[in-house]
Design a protein around this motif. Structure first.
Motif, PDB file in Angstrom:
ATOM      1  N   LYS A   3       0.852  -1.183   0.000  1.00  0.00           N
ATOM      2  CA  LYS A   3       0.000   0.000   0.000  1.00  0.00           C
ATOM      3  C   LYS A   3       0.889   1.235   0.000  1.00  0.00           C
ATOM      4  N   SER A   4       0.507   2.228  -0.795  1.00  0.00           N
ATOM      5  CA  SER A   4       1.310   3.448  -0.940  1.00  0.00           C
ATOM      6  C   SER A   4       0.531   4.675  -0.488  1.00  0.00           C
ATOM      7  N   ALA A   5       1.295   5.666  -0.034  1.00  0.00           N
ATOM      8  CA  ALA A   5       0.725   6.966   0.331  1.00  0.00           C
ATOM      9  C   ALA A   5       1.584   8.062  -0.285  1.00  0.00           C
ATOM     10  N   VAL A   6       0.944   9.131  -0.646  1.00  0.00           N
ATOM     11  CA  VAL A   6       1.634  10.354  -1.040  1.00  0.00           C
ATOM     12  C   VAL A   6       1.421  11.342   0.102  1.00  0.00           C
ATOM     13  N   ILE A   7       2.513  11.823   0.663  1.00  0.00           N
ATOM     14  CA  ILE A   7       2.473  12.831   1.721  1.00  0.00           C
ATOM     15  C   ILE A   7       3.230  14.040   1.191  1.00  0.00           C
ATOM     16  N   TYR A   8       2.608  15.207   1.231  1.00  0.00           N
ATOM     17  CA  TYR A   8       3.262  16.368   0.622  1.00  0.00           C
ATOM     18  C   TYR A   8       2.964  17.648   1.378  1.00  0.00           C
ATOM     19  N   PHE A   9       3.870  18.607   1.192  1.00  0.00           N
ATOM     20  CA  PHE A   9       3.694  19.975   1.665  1.00  0.00           C
ATOM     21  C   PHE A   9       3.788  20.867   0.438  1.00  0.00           C
ATOM     22  N   SER A  10       2.861  21.796   0.306  1.00  0.00           N
ATOM     23  CA  SER A  10       2.848  22.666  -0.866  1.00  0.00           C
ATOM     24  C   SER A  10       2.359  24.054  -0.463  1.00  0.00           C
ATOM     25  N   ARG A  11       2.637  24.998  -1.304  1.00  0.00           N
ATOM     26  CA  ARG A  11       2.247  26.374  -1.021  1.00  0.00           C
ATOM     27  C   ARG A  11       1.790  27.058  -2.303  1.00  0.00           C
ATOM     28  N   GLY A  92       6.633  14.564  -0.844  1.00  0.00           N
ATOM     29  CA  GLY A  92       6.807  15.723  -1.704  1.00  0.00           C
ATOM     30  C   GLY A  92       6.936  17.030  -0.952  1.00  0.00           C
ATOM     31  N   TYR A  93       7.753  17.911  -1.522  1.00  0.00           N
ATOM     32  CA  TYR A  93       8.055  19.184  -0.866  1.00  0.00           C
ATOM     33  C   TYR A  93       8.700  20.139  -1.869  1.00  0.00           C
ATOM     34  N   PRO A  94       8.544  21.443  -1.642  1.00  0.00           N
ATOM     35  CA  PRO A  94       9.344  22.408  -2.402  1.00  0.00           C
ATOM     36  C   PRO A  94      10.725  22.515  -1.749  1.00  0.00           C
ATOM     37  N   ASN A  95      11.718  22.864  -2.510  1.00  0.00           N
ATOM     38  CA  ASN A  95      13.054  23.085  -1.959  1.00  0.00           C
ATOM     39  C   ASN A  95      13.044  24.440  -1.265  1.00  0.00           C
ATOM     40  N   TYR A  96      13.227  24.422   0.040  1.00  0.00           N
ATOM     41  CA  TYR A  96      13.347  25.649   0.830  1.00  0.00           C
ATOM     42  C   TYR A  96      14.764  25.697   1.377  1.00  0.00           C
ATOM     43  N   TRP A  97      15.523  26.656   0.972  1.00  0.00           N
ATOM     44  CA  TRP A  97      16.863  26.885   1.480  1.00  0.00           C
ATOM     45  C   TRP A  97      17.731  25.627   1.366  1.00  0.00           C
ATOM     46  N   ASN A  98      17.649  24.991   0.210  1.00  0.00           N
ATOM     47  CA  ASN A  98      18.503  23.852  -0.145  1.00  0.00           C
ATOM     48  C   ASN A  98      18.144  22.556   0.574  1.00  0.00           C
ATOM     49  N   THR A  99      16.947  22.481   1.175  1.00  0.00           N
ATOM     50  CA  THR A  99      16.545  21.267   1.877  1.00  0.00           C
ATOM     51  C   THR A  99      15.023  21.175   1.964  1.00  0.00           C
ATOM     52  N   ILE A 100      14.549  20.270   2.801  1.00  0.00           N
ATOM     53  CA  ILE A 100      13.115  20.134   3.022  1.00  0.00           C
ATOM     54  C   ILE A 100      12.622  21.271   3.921  1.00  0.00           C
ATOM     55  N   PRO A 101      11.400  21.735   3.696  1.00  0.00           N
ATOM     56  CA  PRO A 101      10.834  22.739   4.598  1.00  0.00           C
ATOM     57  C   PRO A 101      10.643  22.153   6.001  1.00  0.00           C
ATOM     58  N   MET A 102      10.749  22.978   6.990  1.00  0.00           N
ATOM     59  CA  MET A 102      10.612  22.523   8.373  1.00  0.00           C
ATOM     60  C   MET A 102       9.255  21.868   8.659  1.00  0.00           C
ATOM     61  N   PRO A 103       8.141  22.283   8.031  1.00  0.00           N
ATOM     62  CA  PRO A 103       6.896  21.544   8.261  1.00  0.00           C
ATOM     63  C   PRO A 103       6.996  20.079   7.804  1.00  0.00           C
ATOM     64  N   VAL A 104       7.786  19.804   6.787  1.00  0.00           N
ATOM     65  CA  VAL A 104       7.988  18.421   6.342  1.00  0.00           C
ATOM     66  C   VAL A 104       8.788  17.666   7.397  1.00  0.00           C
ATOM     67  N   LEU A 105       9.780  18.317   7.964  1.00  0.00           N
ATOM     68  CA  LEU A 105      10.547  17.682   9.031  1.00  0.00           C
ATOM     69  C   LEU A 105       9.647  17.400  10.237  1.00  0.00           C
ATOM     70  N   SER A 106       8.729  18.310  10.532  1.00  0.00           N
ATOM     71  CA  SER A 106       7.756  18.062  11.606  1.00  0.00           C
ATOM     72  C   SER A 106       6.971  16.782  11.331  1.00  0.00           C
ATOM     73  N   ALA A 107       6.560  16.586  10.085  1.00  0.00           N
ATOM     74  CA  ALA A 107       5.796  15.386   9.716  1.00  0.00           C
ATOM     75  C   ALA A 107       6.674  14.140   9.787  1.00  0.00           C
ATOM     76  N   ILE A 108       7.890  14.225   9.266  1.00  0.00           N
ATOM     77  CA  ILE A 108       8.793  13.070   9.297  1.00  0.00           C
ATOM     78  C   ILE A 108       8.990  12.594  10.735  1.00  0.00           C
ATOM     79  N   GLU A 109       9.207  13.522  11.632  1.00  0.00           N
ATOM     80  CA  GLU A 109       9.474  13.174  13.023  1.00  0.00           C
ATOM     81  C   GLU A 109       8.245  12.634  13.758  1.00  0.00           C
ATOM     82  N   LYS A 110       7.093  12.788  13.163  1.00  0.00           N
ATOM     83  CA  LYS A 110       5.832  12.317  13.755  1.00  0.00           C
ATOM     84  C   LYS A 110       5.644  10.802  13.584  1.00  0.00           C
ATOM     85  N   PHE A 111       6.257  10.219  12.560  1.00  0.00           N
ATOM     86  CA  PHE A 111       5.965   8.841  12.186  1.00  0.00           C
ATOM     87  C   PHE A 111       7.094   7.870  12.493  1.00  0.00           C
TER      88      PHE A 111
END
Length: 172
Positions: A3-11, A92-111
């Protein structure tokens, strides 16, 4: 069957798009995330900030830079509570300052990422993946990380072949 999921942050709103600041109604990463979900028949989940960055592009980038420099993990909401039952996550994420946006890191650390394969995809306007893949590998303990893809946000509507080719490579 896996089973697959797409998890993304976008603006959306004001973005750097095709060489100029422009207003876009749907974020670039969201467009790509929806294409990947359609192509893979994956569940899709958006990472939303409880206190979103500014709609103004320049202000947003400064806010994102400050969060990165200070190591701030913005509060987020995401409908997904855990990764139970998933074997693959398209992240998925936009490149913010050469890396993942901090909200994506918040999500990664949740799981709990044990046994999950992360397939990173990034939108940008010239900065590519930066060090985002390395940062995902460091943060998502227990996950394996596949080949990543970066897509110019301004090419989002012309990206179907690139996406299909990438999915074909990582699903082998």
């Amino acid at each position: 069957m896996s089973k697959s999921a797409v998890i993304y942050f976008s603006r959306a709103e004001e973005n750097y798009f095709d060489g100029a600041l422009r207003y876009i109604e749907k974020g670039n990463t969201k467009v790509i995330a929806e294409k990947i979900a359609d192509e893979t028949n994956a569940d899709i989940f958006e990472i939303k900030m409880l206190n979103p960055y500014s709609d103004n592009y320049r202000t947003c980038t400064e806010q994102a830079k400050e969060d990165l420099q200070k190591g701030i993990r913005p509060e987020i909401e995401i409908e997904l509570k855990n990764l139970d039952g998933y074997t693959t996550v398209y992240l998925g994420y936009p490149n913010y300052w050469n890396t993942i946006p901090m909200p994506v890191l918040s999500a990664i650390e949740k799981f709990n990422w044990d046994g999950i394969t992360i397939c990173p995809f990034c939108t940008h306007e010239g900065s590519g993946l930066g060090c985002s893949v390395k940062d995902i590998q460091k943060a998502a303990k227990g996950a394996s990380v596949s080949e990543a893809i970066s897509i110019y946000g301004s090419q989002r509507d012309k990206s179907d072949d690139i996406i299909k080719s990438w999915i074909g490579r990582i699903q082998k």
